[in-house]
Design a protein around this motif. Structure first.
Motif, PDB file in Angstrom:
ATOM      1  N   ARG A 193       0.841  -1.205   0.000  1.00 20.69           N
ATOM      2  CA  ARG A 193       0.000   0.000   0.000  1.00 20.69           C
ATOM      3  C   ARG A 193       0.878   1.257   0.000  1.00 20.69           C
ATOM      4  NH1 ARG A 193      -3.968  -0.595   4.394  1.00 20.69           N
ATOM      5  NH2 ARG A 193      -3.588   1.474   5.266  1.00 20.69           N
ATOM      6  N   LEU A 194       0.339   2.308  -0.607  1.00 22.98           N
ATOM      7  CA  LEU A 194       1.028   3.596  -0.700  1.00 22.98           C
ATOM      8  C   LEU A 194      -0.024   4.689  -0.632  1.00 22.98           C
ATOM      9  CD1 LEU A 194       3.720   5.131  -1.261  1.00 22.98           C
ATOM     10  CD2 LEU A 194       3.125   5.008  -3.689  1.00 22.98           C
ATOM     11  N   GLY A 195       0.235   5.725   0.203  1.00 24.09           N
ATOM     12  CA  GLY A 195      -0.798   6.737   0.335  1.00 24.09           C
ATOM     13  C   GLY A 195      -0.299   8.036   0.920  1.00 24.09           C
ATOM     14  N   ALA A 196      -1.274   8.860   1.310  1.00 24.05           N
ATOM     15  CA  ALA A 196      -0.998  10.160   1.906  1.00 24.05           C
ATOM     16  C   ALA A 196      -1.901  10.343   3.117  1.00 24.05           C
ATOM     17  CB  ALA A 196      -1.221  11.278   0.894  1.00 24.05           C
ATOM     18  N   PHE A 197      -1.402  11.104   4.112  1.00 26.50           N
ATOM     19  CA  PHE A 197      -2.098  11.293   5.385  1.00 26.50           C
ATOM     20  C   PHE A 197      -2.171  12.785   5.665  1.00 26.50           C
ATOM     21  CE2 PHE A 197      -1.939  11.698  10.051  1.00 26.50           C
ATOM     22  CZ  PHE A 197      -2.984  10.872  10.430  1.00 26.50           C
ATOM     23  N   SER A 198      -3.353  13.263   6.041  1.00 27.93           N
ATOM     24  CA  SER A 198      -3.550  14.671   6.369  1.00 27.93           C
ATOM     25  C   SER A 198      -3.662  14.805   7.882  1.00 27.93           C
ATOM     26  CB  SER A 198      -4.805  15.218   5.688  1.00 27.93           C
ATOM     27  OG  SER A 198      -5.042  16.553   6.076  1.00 27.93           O
ATOM     28  N   ALA A 199      -2.606  15.295   8.520  1.00 27.86           N
ATOM     29  CA  ALA A 199      -2.579  15.412   9.976  1.00 27.86           C
ATOM     30  C   ALA A 199      -3.477  16.559  10.447  1.00 27.86           C
ATOM     31  CB  ALA A 199      -1.146  15.639  10.448  1.00 27.86           C
ATOM     32  N   ASP A 200      -4.000  16.416  11.664  1.00 29.51           N
ATOM     33  CA  ASP A 200      -4.760  17.497  12.291  1.00 29.51           C
ATOM     34  C   ASP A 200      -3.835  18.693  12.503  1.00 29.51           C
ATOM     35  OD1 ASP A 200      -7.524  17.744  14.056  1.00 29.51           O
ATOM     36  OD2 ASP A 200      -5.881  18.943  14.859  1.00 29.51           O
ATOM     37  N   ASP A 201      -4.364  19.911  12.340  1.00 24.12           N
ATOM     38  CA  ASP A 201      -3.493  21.087  12.472  1.00 24.12           C
ATOM     39  C   ASP A 201      -3.024  21.326  13.909  1.00 24.12           C
ATOM     40  OD1 ASP A 201      -5.866  21.918  13.563  1.00 24.12           O
ATOM     41  OD2 ASP A 201      -6.263  23.488  12.086  1.00 24.12           O
ATOM     42  N   ASP A 202      -3.539  20.552  14.884  1.00 22.98           N
ATOM     43  CA  ASP A 202      -3.065  20.651  16.264  1.00 22.98           C
ATOM     44  C   ASP A 202      -2.084  19.535  16.618  1.00 22.98           C
ATOM     45  OD1 ASP A 202      -4.556  22.913  16.864  1.00 22.98           O
ATOM     46  OD2 ASP A 202      -6.317  21.750  17.451  1.00 22.98           O
ATOM     47  N   ARG A 203      -1.825  18.600  15.688  1.00 25.98           N
ATOM     48  CA  ARG A 203      -0.927  17.494  16.015  1.00 25.98           C
ATOM     49  C   ARG A 203       0.508  18.014  16.123  1.00 25.98           C
ATOM     50  NH1 ARG A 203      -0.106  11.937  15.910  1.00 25.98           N
ATOM     51  NH2 ARG A 203      -2.250  11.444  15.323  1.00 25.98           N
ATOM     52  N   VAL A 204       1.223  17.561  17.145  1.00 24.42           N
ATOM     53  CA  VAL A 204       2.609  17.947  17.346  1.00 24.42           C
ATOM     54  C   VAL A 204       3.492  16.712  17.295  1.00 24.42           C
ATOM     55  CG1 VAL A 204       2.041  19.991  18.714  1.00 24.42           C
ATOM     56  CG2 VAL A 204       2.397  17.790  19.862  1.00 24.42           C
ATOM     57  N   ALA A 205       4.779  16.924  17.016  1.00 24.50           N
ATOM     58  CA  ALA A 205       5.774  15.863  17.026  1.00 24.50           C
ATOM     59  C   ALA A 205       7.011  16.380  17.751  1.00 24.50           C
ATOM     60  CB  ALA A 205       6.128  15.449  15.597  1.00 24.50           C
ATOM     61  N   VAL A 206       7.739  15.452  18.346  1.00 17.94           N
ATOM     62  CA  VAL A 206       8.949  15.811  19.089  1.00 17.94           C
ATOM     63  C   VAL A 206      10.164  15.488  18.238  1.00 17.94           C
ATOM     64  CG1 VAL A 206      10.341  15.353  21.129  1.00 17.94           C
ATOM     65  CG2 VAL A 206       7.835  15.448  21.305  1.00 17.94           C
ATOM     66  N   LYS A 207      11.036  16.485  18.065  1.00 14.37           N
ATOM     67  CA  LYS A 207      12.274  16.291  17.320  1.00 14.37           C
ATOM     68  C   LYS A 207      13.402  17.002  18.070  1.00 14.37           C
ATOM     69  CE  LYS A 207      14.314  16.791  12.722  1.00 14.37           C
ATOM     70  NZ  LYS A 207      14.103  17.227  11.320  1.00 14.37           N
ATOM     71  N   ASN A 208      14.466  16.226  18.374  1.00 16.85           N
ATOM     72  CA  ASN A 208      15.602  16.767  19.121  1.00 16.85           C
ATOM     73  C   ASN A 208      15.169  17.408  20.430  1.00 16.85           C
ATOM     74  OD1 ASN A 208      17.323  15.966  17.016  1.00 16.85           O
ATOM     75  ND2 ASN A 208      16.981  17.905  15.931  1.00 16.85           N
ATOM     76  N   GLY A 209      14.184  16.784  21.079  1.00 19.60           N
ATOM     77  CA  GLY A 209      13.732  17.260  22.380  1.00 19.60           C
ATOM     78  C   GLY A 209      12.799  18.444  22.331  1.00 19.60           C
ATOM     79  N   GLN A 210      12.399  18.918  21.134  1.00 16.40           N
ATOM     80  CA  GLN A 210      11.490  20.053  21.018  1.00 16.40           C
ATOM     81  C   GLN A 210      10.215  19.625  20.295  1.00 16.40           C
ATOM     82  OE1 GLN A 210      13.177  23.800  19.689  1.00 16.40           O
ATOM     83  NE2 GLN A 210      15.267  23.017  20.023  1.00 16.40           N
ATOM     84  N   ALA A 211       9.110  20.292  20.622  1.00 17.03           N
ATOM     85  CA  ALA A 211       7.814  19.995  20.010  1.00 17.03           C
ATOM     86  C   ALA A 211       7.571  20.932  18.831  1.00 17.03           C
ATOM     87  CB  ALA A 211       6.695  20.134  21.028  1.00 17.03           C
TER      88      ALA A 211
END
Length: 363
Positions: free
Chosen positions: A37-55
């Protein structure tokens, strides 16, 4: 995980660019498949991710690319269970990319051989931030060969722990284990009788039997009798009754009264037989399998019989006064239903015509 993206894209490209043939393949109970399977995902505009200890906020819109694998099984002709795993590559607002994955399980209901919908539970993780969600899916599946199918689907998911509403869309290839043969069996036609051959003249020195029927010319009251016909003591042909039967059997798809393309040749054969024997009238008998309510099945069987009757009249020129139809619902099964193949045998119309001819008796 980028290797998984490359493998998935390669599999989908190979399958979707293969020659596509029109298929009437129907999935059956206990069919099992594996897919990419191959596709695309539209994240909620409030979703956050942590990178290098920062959100950071995840970029919304269909900007998160997903690729993965799936496996499923048909527990009935309509219900399917599926598990899947997707690797995710998302854009962060002002921070480049973040990676994660998504996996879950779906229960899918197939309205017919192509369209389905389902509900499931999903776990989505992007940049070490995880959310569990309920997921709704709408999709379409078509077969390329008896075993290989492609599908496209989309839907939405709603988070349980976080107030996320997110969308997704994807395409996939599915390989079903176990082949199917949906081609109708050819219907044999009687071979034409050979033309009679004239017998060679008998020697002058013996009693002459010019037509070779076993009765000499001096006693033969019926000259030029074909050699392969039986005759009486006067050399005249003996006749017997021969019953010629023409049968019509047309099967239908589930919940359908539309005539399949490969069935029209059988209906045309019956029309030709009726034109050869204008004294005959026909009654088309419609039937269904035992799924569904009896009242609906009665209505559906009448529609199937009517569609074949209309084809005889409108397409092949049989007078409407010679054609009748009747529905029997699920009351007259052809076979006892123990499998999907049995139910297919019972989704049908039937008609039989017979005519008795006086034909020469052969030796």
């Amino acid at each position: 995980m980028k290797t998984l993206n490359l493998i998935t894209i390669s599999l989908l490209t190979a399958g979707l660019t293969a020659p596509v043939f029109a298929q009437q393949t129907e999935v059956e109970q206990n069919d099992f498949y594996l897919g990419a399977r191959l596709g695309a995902f539209s994240a909620d505009d409030d979703r956050v991710a942590v990178k290098n200890g920062q959100a950071f906020f995840v970029d919304d819109g269909f900007k998160t690319i997903t690729s993965g694998v799936e496996a499923g099984m048909m527990f009935t002709e309509a219900w399917e269970a599926r598990i899947y795993y997707d690797y995710m590559e998302a854009d962060l607002v002002g921070a480049g990319d973040a990676y994660g994955d998504s996996y879950g399980v779906d229960a899918l209901y197939h309205f017919n051989n192509n369209f389905y919908a389902g509900l499931g539970v999903n776990n989505t993780e992007i940049g070490d931030v995880t959310d569990v969600a309920a997921r709704a899916t709408l999709g379409h599946r078509s077969f390329i060969t008896d075993n290989l199918a492609w599908r496209i689907e989309g839907g939405a998911q709603r988070g349980w722990e976080e107030d996320y509403t997110e969308m997704f869309a994807n395409v996939g290839l599915q390989w079903f284990f176990g082949g199917r043969d949906t081609s109708p069996e050819p219907r044999t036609r009687p071979e034409p009788r050979p033309e009679p051959q004239k017998a060679a003249p008998a020697p002058e020195s013996k009693p002459v039997d010019s037509d070779g029927d076993g009765v000499v010319d001096s006693k033969d009251k019926c000259a030029n009798t074909p050699r392969n016909y039986s005759v009486d003591e006067n050399g005249c042909i003996l006749y017997e009754n021969e019953t010629i039967t023409e049968e019509l059997l047309v099967e239908f798809d589930l919940n359908s009264s539309k005539i399949r393309d490969n069935a029209f040749s059988q209906i045309e054969d019956m029309a030709d037989f009726m034109k050869e024997h204008p004294q005959l009238d026909i009654t088309i008998h419609g039937h269904t399998d035992s799924t569904g309510e009896a009242k609906y099945n009665q209505w559906l069987s009448e529609r199937r019989a009517e569609s074949v009757a209309n084809a005889l009249v409108n397409k092949y020129g049989i007078a409407k006064s010679r054609v009748d139809f009747k529905g029997h619902g699920e009351s007259q099964p052809k076979v006892r239903e123990n499998s999907a193949a049995d139910r297919q045998d019972n989704r049908r119309i039937e008609a039989t015509l017979k005519v008795v001819n006086r034909v020469p008796k052969t030796r």
